[in-house]
Design an enzyme around this catalytic site. Structure first.
Site, PDB file in Angstrom:
ATOM      1  CB  CYS A   1      22.653  65.343  34.942  1.00  0.00           C
ATOM      2  SG  CYS A   1      22.338  63.571  34.719  1.00  0.00           S
ATOM      3  CG  PHE A   2      21.813  64.597  30.025  1.00  0.00           C
ATOM      4  CD1 PHE A   2      21.528  63.587  29.130  1.00  0.00           C
ATOM      5  CD2 PHE A   2      20.941  64.807  31.074  1.00  0.00           C
ATOM      6  CE1 PHE A   2      20.386  62.811  29.262  1.00  0.00           C
ATOM      7  CE2 PHE A   2      19.803  64.040  31.222  1.00  0.00           C
ATOM      8  CZ  PHE A   2      19.525  63.039  30.308  1.00  0.00           C
TER       9      PHE A   2
END
Length: 271
Positions: free
Chosen positions: A143-144
């Site tokens: 995600c990041f």
């Protein structure tokens, strides 16, 4: 000033965390509770995968188990997040709320004002991500690695990740505010073609993501972070937060949802 409930549920298992978000959505839909801001942690740490995300070939389940973590599938979309040393938030509010825009992107902007004020309370100059045109998608399961519209960035690095879903008239937006990040453990959760590619991705990660204690001279605790963001949401959303404790019956309902959905292989591994 509108009053919302504030649920401080402490550190729960991954299944219980996802089940409580779902229960709060149900109770708000039924008119039993007003809009809710919830803060929580994870014990054990959890890897949450997006609603549509494939597990097979993407997630290293042996790595998850080796570190003592638990995998759970979220109701929201997006890519996998390792929830370890972080403050997690969720907002539950009706789509019909007068302050909620119809579009997901615009609702992100409204709700993320609370996150922005929270970072400012810690002395961190965060800002909203406004990608140029379409996001440059790498195909990563992490995600990041990329900010989306109106997520919070600091010096070009993603500092908070959020996801949103709308079900039967209710908005759920929840997200991760990393306090510390162990990128070695993080990248043990994902499958790469070889160790060289994995190590290259891990080294590049530091230029893409930032945890709170990487941005401050003096480290802050979970509780200090929680207080800063509670005040931030009150200011950013112009609301008053009233503490709300679940009854025994409500906790039983959360447990039922966890057992029937978020602890099952059918839910967590079916994609």
């Amino acid at each position: 000033m509108e009053t919302w409930y504030f649920v401080d549920s402490g550190h729960c298992t991954p299944a219980m965390n996802m089940a409580l978000d779902e229960a709060l959505m149900n109770w708000h839909r039924q008119g039993e509770i007003p809009p809710v801001l919830r803060f929580y942690g994870w014990a054990p740490a959890g890897l949450s995968v997006g609603y549509f995300q494939k597990v097979k070939g993407k997630i290293d389940l042996e790595g998850v188990e080796r570190h003592g973590f638990e995998l759970v599938r979220r109701q929201t979309g997006g890519r996998a997040v390792l929830h370890d040393k972080e403050l997690t938030y969720s907002v539950i509010v009706s789509e019909d709320h007068p302050d909620m825009p119809a579009s997901v992107k615009d609702a992100y902007l409204v709700l993320s004002k609370g996150l922005l004020e929270g970072f400012h309370n810690l002395g961190i100059e965060a800002e909203f991500a406004v990608p140029e045109g379409k996001l440059d998608t790498t195909g990563s399961a992490v995600c990041f690695e990329e900010p989306s519209w109106y997520e919070l960035i600091v010096e070009g690095r993603k500092a908070a990740g959020s996801a949103q879903t709308r079900k039967k008239g209710i908005i759920l937006q929840h997200g991760s505010i990393p306090i510390d990040v162990d990128d070695v453990k993080l990248f043990d959760m994902f499958i790469y073609k070889n160790e060289r590619i994995k190590e290259r991705a891990r080294r590049a990660f530091g230029d893409k993501a930032a945890a709170i204690n990487q941005l401050l001279d003096n480290n802050v605790t979970f509780d200090q972070t929680k207080e800063a963001f509670k005040e931030g949401f009150e200011k950013g959303l112009d609301i008053h937060l009233e503490p709300f404790e679940l009854s025994d019956e409500q906790w039983k309902e959360v447990e039922r949802i966890a057992e029937e959905r978020y602890r099952t292989e059918k839910w967590n591994f079916s994609r």
